[in-house]
Enzyme design. Structure first.
Site, mmCIF file in Angstrom:
data_model
loop_
_atom_site.group_PDB
_atom_site.id
_atom_site.type_symbol
_atom_site.label_atom_id
_atom_site.label_comp_id
_atom_site.label_asym_id
_atom_site.label_seq_id
_atom_site.Cartn_x
_atom_site.Cartn_y
_atom_site.Cartn_z
ATOM 1 C CG HIS A 176 29.356 -10.007 10.131
ATOM 2 N ND1 HIS A 176 28.987 -10.567 11.330
ATOM 3 C CD2 HIS A 176 30.222 -9.005 10.436
ATOM 4 C CE1 HIS A 176 29.590 -9.937 12.321
ATOM 5 N NE2 HIS A 176 30.353 -8.982 11.809
ATOM 6 C CG HIS A 197 31.017 -4.325 19.225
ATOM 7 N ND1 HIS A 197 30.392 -3.334 18.505
ATOM 8 C CD2 HIS A 197 31.451 -5.244 18.326
ATOM 9 C CE1 HIS A 197 30.428 -3.655 17.214
ATOM 10 N NE2 HIS A 197 31.068 -4.799 17.081
ATOM 11 C CG HIS A 217 35.347 -10.049 12.234
ATOM 12 N ND1 HIS A 217 35.587 -9.157 13.263
ATOM 13 C CD2 HIS A 217 34.026 -9.918 11.942
ATOM 14 C CE1 HIS A 217 34.471 -8.531 13.570
ATOM 15 N NE2 HIS A 217 33.505 -8.972 12.762
ATOM 16 N NE ARG A 234 45.219 15.612 31.604
ATOM 17 C CZ ARG A 234 45.291 16.547 30.645
ATOM 18 N NH1 ARG A 234 44.568 16.417 29.543
ATOM 19 N NH2 ARG A 234 46.090 17.595 30.799
ATOM 20 C CG ASP A 267 33.342 -6.294 10.599
ATOM 21 O OD1 ASP A 267 32.548 -7.222 10.802
ATOM 22 O OD2 ASP A 267 33.235 -5.184 11.138
#
Length: 374
Positions: free
Chosen positions: A55, A189, A53, A221, A267
């Site tokens: 870019h 995302h 990963h 929760r 990334d």
């Protein structure tokens, strides 16, 4: 070629002594040989690192659709211990992503003879959530359609390895089932709750894009994407620059994931290796401040990483992660995610002779790709 007097980490990621014979870019055999060769005394040989990963780096970006940019990325990675990588797209119109895929495939098959090797293509978007888009441009985010997936898959020419999906953002069950039969589907995302995340995993998603970042957190929760992922068997990416995820959380996460499920990714974007300045990322302007550790949007939001796997590996050791677990997270685990572990990711007979060579203090000394000094 024979590498003599090697101290290396074998396919079980245990330290071993011996010689390594390389032929035609592959590890032919490991043992003790009478012939002379390159003396590796005083050095430690690790498997070449695998970044699934990324870019951009060194001024180049996957979305530039240019040989020059891929050359820049490949050269930078090779100098930093990364021997294989997946150029990663961002959310753009599908027809533009098809052009990008074609340019990467062309490069892989005709120009990728030096530097880090392209192991595949990673599509991060556009089938994600506008609510959790992060630095991705929301104007290009769209629901996933089978015909769009097929267009991207065909354009990649066999290189499509990974695609990110927000399962709650559209009616994704069929899309995930179809995609998972052809590549690794990752959840990311995403504003999904725990039930939606678990359903996506049941449908075939098996990976998580940069865990904790741009997704629903785990609370007391509602487990969210994070809790559901940790409570499953999926692999999880982590950006280990110390800013995207803090060291305390990294330590706790590695305790849960163990040595086989954690996957370190950079990334990174085009500013990696360049430092302070103003840069472009996915059509948006981002900034790297002096001595800054990340790229940020104008409002200060973290936009992208500017690190690399070797720096992250050293961070993990400094954070208290044990050596074997940290090493697997940078090598065999990412290779397994993209189903390339039969070729790369560890030092074993028949695999590519990709070596990251360090000294006892983890200073990077040399990098070999297919047995050739990078």
């Amino acid at each position: 070629m024979i590498f003599k007097n090697c101290t290396f980490y074998n396919e079980l990621f245990e330290k071993e002594l011996g010689d390594i014979r390389v032929e035609n870019g592959k590890i032919k055999e490991i043992g003790f040989f009478k012939e002379s060769g390159r003396d590796m005394s005083g050095k430690i040989i690790l498997p070449g690192f695998v970044d699934i990963h990324i870019h951009g780096a060194n001024g180049g970006d996957t979305g530039d659709n240019s040989v020059e940019s891929l050359d820049k990325m490949s050269a930078y990675l090779a100098k930093n211990g990364v021997t294989s990588f997946c150029p990663t797209t961002m959310s753009r119109p599908v027809d533009e992503l098809i052009i990008t895929a074609q340019s990467i495939a062309d490069y892989k098959h005709s120009r990728n003879t030096k530097g880090a090797k392209i192991a595949g293509i990673n599509y991060e978007g556009p089938f994600i959530s506008k609510e959790k888009c992060g630095s991705q441009n929301p104007d290009y985010i769209t629901a996933g359609r089978k015909e769009d997936f097929n267009g991207l898959y065909d354009a990649a020419g066999g290189l499509m390895k990974l695609i990110t999906v927000a399962p709650e953002a559209f009616d994704s069950a069929f899309f995930i089932e179809n995609a998972a039969s052809q590549c690794t589907v990752s959840i990311g995302h995403s504003a999904a709750n725990s039930a939606q995340t678990k359903k996506a995993i049941e449908n075939g998603a098996s990976h998580i894009t940069h865990l904790y970042n741009a997704m629903t957190p785990m609370t007391s929760r509602e487990a969210g994407v994070v809790g559901a992922a940790l409570d499953s068997s999926v692999t999880c990416e982590l950006i280990c620059d110390g800013e995207h995820v803090c060291p305390e959380v990294i330590r706790n996460t590695f305790k849960i994931l163990g040595e086989n499920r954690a996957v370190v990714v950079s990334d990174s974007m085009r500013a990696a290796g360049l430092g302070e300045g103003e840069y472009e990322l996915g059509g948006q302007t981002v900034y790297v401040n002096k001595n800054g550790g990340v790229a940020r949007l104008e409002d200060g939001t973290i936009a992208a990483s500017i690190t690399n796997l070797f720096e992250e590996f050293k961070n993990l050791i400094a954070f208290g992660i044990d050596f074997k677990t940290a090493l697997k997270a940078c090598t065999i685990n990412p290779a397994r995610v993209i189903k390339e572990d039969g070729n790369i990711g560890s030092l074993a007979k028949g695999k590519c002779a990709d070596f990251t060579v360090v000294d006892e203090n983890l200073n990077l000394l040399e990098v070999y790709i297919n047995g050739t000094l990078a």
